[in-house]
Design a protein around this motif. Sequence first.
Motif, PDB file in Angstrom:
ATOM      1  N   ILE A 100     -17.193 -67.873   6.613  1.00 28.51           N
ATOM      2  CA  ILE A 100     -18.597 -67.721   6.196  1.00 28.51           C
ATOM      3  C   ILE A 100     -18.933 -68.606   4.992  1.00 28.51           C
ATOM      4  N   THR A 101     -18.212 -68.378   3.899  1.00 33.09           N
ATOM      5  CA  THR A 101     -18.580 -69.039   2.641  1.00 33.09           C
ATOM      6  C   THR A 101     -18.294 -70.531   2.658  1.00 33.09           C
ATOM      7  N   LEU A 102     -17.085 -70.899   3.089  1.00 31.63           N
ATOM      8  CA  LEU A 102     -16.695 -72.309   3.028  1.00 31.63           C
ATOM      9  C   LEU A 102     -17.585 -73.218   3.875  1.00 31.63           C
ATOM     10  N   ILE A 162     -26.423 -69.450  -1.888  1.00 31.78           N
ATOM     11  CA  ILE A 162     -25.926 -68.759  -0.696  1.00 31.78           C
ATOM     12  C   ILE A 162     -26.060 -67.255  -0.898  1.00 31.78           C
ATOM     13  N   ARG A 163     -26.809 -66.620  -0.045  1.00 35.15           N
ATOM     14  CA  ARG A 163     -27.044 -65.180  -0.195  1.00 35.15           C
ATOM     15  C   ARG A 163     -25.772 -64.386   0.090  1.00 35.15           C
ATOM     16  N   ARG A 164     -25.555 -63.363  -0.718  1.00 33.38           N
ATOM     17  CA  ARG A 164     -24.341 -62.562  -0.577  1.00 33.38           C
ATOM     18  C   ARG A 164     -24.348 -61.694   0.681  1.00 33.38           C
ATOM     19  N   VAL A 165     -25.507 -61.532   1.285  1.00 34.34           N
ATOM     20  CA  VAL A 165     -25.586 -60.633   2.442  1.00 34.34           C
ATOM     21  C   VAL A 165     -24.688 -61.103   3.576  1.00 34.34           C
ATOM     22  N   TYR A 166     -24.501 -62.423   3.698  1.00 34.82           N
ATOM     23  CA  TYR A 166     -23.629 -62.934   4.758  1.00 34.82           C
ATOM     24  C   TYR A 166     -22.189 -62.506   4.532  1.00 34.82           C
ATOM     25  N   GLU A 167     -21.733 -62.628   3.299  1.00 38.42           N
ATOM     26  CA  GLU A 167     -20.372 -62.230   2.980  1.00 38.42           C
ATOM     27  C   GLU A 167     -20.215 -60.714   3.053  1.00 38.42           C
ATOM     28  N   GLU A 168     -21.213 -59.985   2.560  1.00 35.84           N
ATOM     29  CA  GLU A 168     -21.146 -58.529   2.576  1.00 35.84           C
ATOM     30  C   GLU A 168     -21.149 -57.999   4.008  1.00 35.84           C
ATOM     31  N   ALA A 169     -21.894 -58.643   4.897  1.00 36.06           N
ATOM     32  CA  ALA A 169     -21.901 -58.214   6.298  1.00 36.06           C
ATOM     33  C   ALA A 169     -20.530 -58.415   6.925  1.00 36.06           C
ATOM     34  N   SER A 170     -19.893 -59.548   6.605  1.00 40.80           N
ATOM     35  CA  SER A 170     -18.559 -59.799   7.136  1.00 40.80           C
ATOM     36  C   SER A 170     -17.548 -58.792   6.605  1.00 40.80           C
ATOM     37  N   LEU A 171     -17.623 -58.503   5.303  1.00 40.01           N
ATOM     38  CA  LEU A 171     -16.696 -57.533   4.716  1.00 40.01           C
ATOM     39  C   LEU A 171     -16.936 -56.129   5.245  1.00 40.01           C
ATOM     40  N   SER A 172     -18.201 -55.774   5.461  1.00 36.80           N
ATOM     41  CA  SER A 172     -18.508 -54.432   5.959  1.00 36.80           C
ATOM     42  C   SER A 172     -18.015 -54.220   7.390  1.00 36.80           C
ATOM     43  N   LEU A 173     -17.836 -55.318   8.129  1.00 34.93           N
ATOM     44  CA  LEU A 173     -17.324 -55.229   9.502  1.00 34.93           C
ATOM     45  C   LEU A 173     -15.803 -55.247   9.546  1.00 34.93           C
ATOM     46  N   GLY A 174     -15.173 -55.255   8.368  1.00 32.34           N
ATOM     47  CA  GLY A 174     -13.722 -55.147   8.308  1.00 32.34           C
ATOM     48  C   GLY A 174     -12.974 -56.451   8.156  1.00 32.34           C
ATOM     49  N   VAL A 220     -17.630 -78.368 -10.805  1.00 30.33           N
ATOM     50  CA  VAL A 220     -17.982 -76.957 -10.982  1.00 30.33           C
ATOM     51  C   VAL A 220     -19.499 -76.769 -10.934  1.00 30.33           C
ATOM     52  N   LEU A 221     -20.232 -77.646 -11.600  1.00 28.80           N
ATOM     53  CA  LEU A 221     -21.692 -77.525 -11.624  1.00 28.80           C
ATOM     54  C   LEU A 221     -22.296 -77.705 -10.233  1.00 28.80           C
ATOM     55  N   VAL A 222     -21.785 -78.662  -9.471  1.00 30.17           N
ATOM     56  CA  VAL A 222     -22.321 -78.919  -8.125  1.00 30.17           C
ATOM     57  C   VAL A 222     -22.037 -77.746  -7.202  1.00 30.17           C
ATOM     58  N   ILE A 223     -20.808 -77.251  -7.210  1.00 27.96           N
ATOM     59  CA  ILE A 223     -20.447 -76.148  -6.304  1.00 27.96           C
ATOM     60  C   ILE A 223     -21.115 -74.850  -6.745  1.00 27.96           C
ATOM     61  N   GLN A 224     -21.228 -74.629  -8.050  1.00 31.13           N
ATOM     62  CA  GLN A 224     -21.930 -73.442  -8.535  1.00 31.13           C
ATOM     63  C   GLN A 224     -23.379 -73.424  -8.063  1.00 31.13           C
ATOM     64  N   ALA A 225     -24.042 -74.562  -8.162  1.00 38.03           N
ATOM     65  CA  ALA A 225     -25.447 -74.633  -7.751  1.00 38.03           C
ATOM     66  C   ALA A 225     -25.606 -74.283  -6.281  1.00 38.03           C
ATOM     67  N   ARG A 226     -24.692 -74.751  -5.460  1.00 38.60           N
ATOM     68  CA  ARG A 226     -24.743 -74.435  -4.033  1.00 38.60           C
ATOM     69  C   ARG A 226     -24.401 -72.970  -3.775  1.00 38.60           C
ATOM     70  N   LEU A 285     -16.822 -67.472 -11.143  1.00 39.70           N
ATOM     71  CA  LEU A 285     -17.928 -67.415 -12.100  1.00 39.70           C
ATOM     72  C   LEU A 285     -19.224 -66.919 -11.482  1.00 39.70           C
ATOM     73  N   VAL A 286     -19.397 -67.104 -10.188  1.00 39.34           N
ATOM     74  CA  VAL A 286     -20.653 -66.711  -9.538  1.00 39.34           C
ATOM     75  C   VAL A 286     -20.549 -65.356  -8.858  1.00 39.34           C
ATOM     76  N   ARG A 287     -19.416 -65.069  -8.236  1.00 41.52           N
ATOM     77  CA  ARG A 287     -19.303 -63.869  -7.412  1.00 41.52           C
ATOM     78  C   ARG A 287     -18.669 -62.674  -8.116  1.00 41.52           C
ATOM     79  N   PHE A 288     -18.041 -62.878  -9.268  1.00 41.69           N
ATOM     80  CA  PHE A 288     -17.316 -61.790  -9.908  1.00 41.69           C
ATOM     81  C   PHE A 288     -17.727 -61.654 -11.375  1.00 41.69           C
ATOM     82  N   GLU A 289     -17.516 -60.465 -11.894  1.00 40.25           N
ATOM     83  CA  GLU A 289     -17.763 -60.169 -13.308  1.00 40.25           C
ATOM     84  C   GLU A 289     -16.433 -59.863 -13.984  1.00 40.25           C
ATOM     85  N   PHE A 290     -16.199 -60.442 -15.153  1.00 39.76           N
ATOM     86  CA  PHE A 290     -14.962 -60.193 -15.882  1.00 39.76           C
ATOM     87  C   PHE A 290     -15.216 -60.486 -17.354  1.00 39.76           C
ATOM     88  N   PRO A 291     -14.415 -59.916 -18.242  1.00 43.78           N
ATOM     89  CA  PRO A 291     -14.604 -60.152 -19.680  1.00 43.78           C
ATOM     90  C   PRO A 291     -14.444 -61.626 -20.032  1.00 43.78           C
TER      91      PRO A 291
END
Length: 277
Positions: A186-188, A164-176, A154-160, A95-101
């Motif tokens: 990173i995320t957990l 969390i800035r996506r740049v940390y995850e994006e940096a990890s993904l960009s490094l392969g 769901v509400l508690v984890i969503q708020a947290r 619900l937070v990281r992805f977009e879907f119908p």
Amino acid sequence: MNAPSDGSGRWGWWLTCAMTLLVYIFMFAPIVATVVLSFNASMFGGFPITGFSLHWYEVLMQNENVLTAFRTSMWIALVTAAVTTLIGIGASLALVRFEFPGKSAVNTLAILPALVPETILGVGLLVMIKAIDQPRSYLILLLGHILLALPFVVLVIQARLIGIRRVYEEASLSLGAPRGSTFREITLPLLMPAVFASVLLAFTISFDNTTASLFWRPAGVETMPTQILSMLKVSISPEVNALGTLMIVITVGIPLLGGLAAKLLSGLKSQKQQMGD
């Protein structure tokens, strides 16, 4: 907080303080009375207190019905906490990281059980299982507790997760790094405070649930809250007060201990980071 200097404001301030005090007395006086009366040596569950005794706790520990209800509540609460936390993590990530119908509809559906009164939810599910000729069982009771606790997780984890800035995850993904490794490394770890809080919250909600359990429990099965209600039908004895005190200790003590443990772990982590720097 200082009282206002003008006359009318001072009276309003004192009235607010008095009303607040009365509300707190109304809320906590029954709890204090239950705890105090559980140590009453008299066989009558009321004032005046004739002496201090732990006799009713000894009687409670020898009551097989209470012990069975305690074991039932414990395993249901533990399974509920584990399942809701796992589902809550996955649902929150989606619900937070992805977009879907239909994302908004799914988000509303996830928190809907928290918006519906437990009595209505309990009766509704009971009517449904009767309509499909499904007998009440441990599985129905467990699924009902999961349904009630999941929105809060769901509400508690969503708020947290939102914090969390996506740049940390994006940096990890960009490094392969694969998405699984990124989540695990990173995320957990960044989600762990919310995960820990969700486990405690789900456990407390399930262990302390009364209304829904009355509708969903199988015949002859009691949880701790329903066992208290069953004992109250007979009489209000110090044994009931002792059981109520244990419920208070568990439902209040576990979150407090969890918060203390989280604070200590956070402090140790900060010290390690400072030593590393």
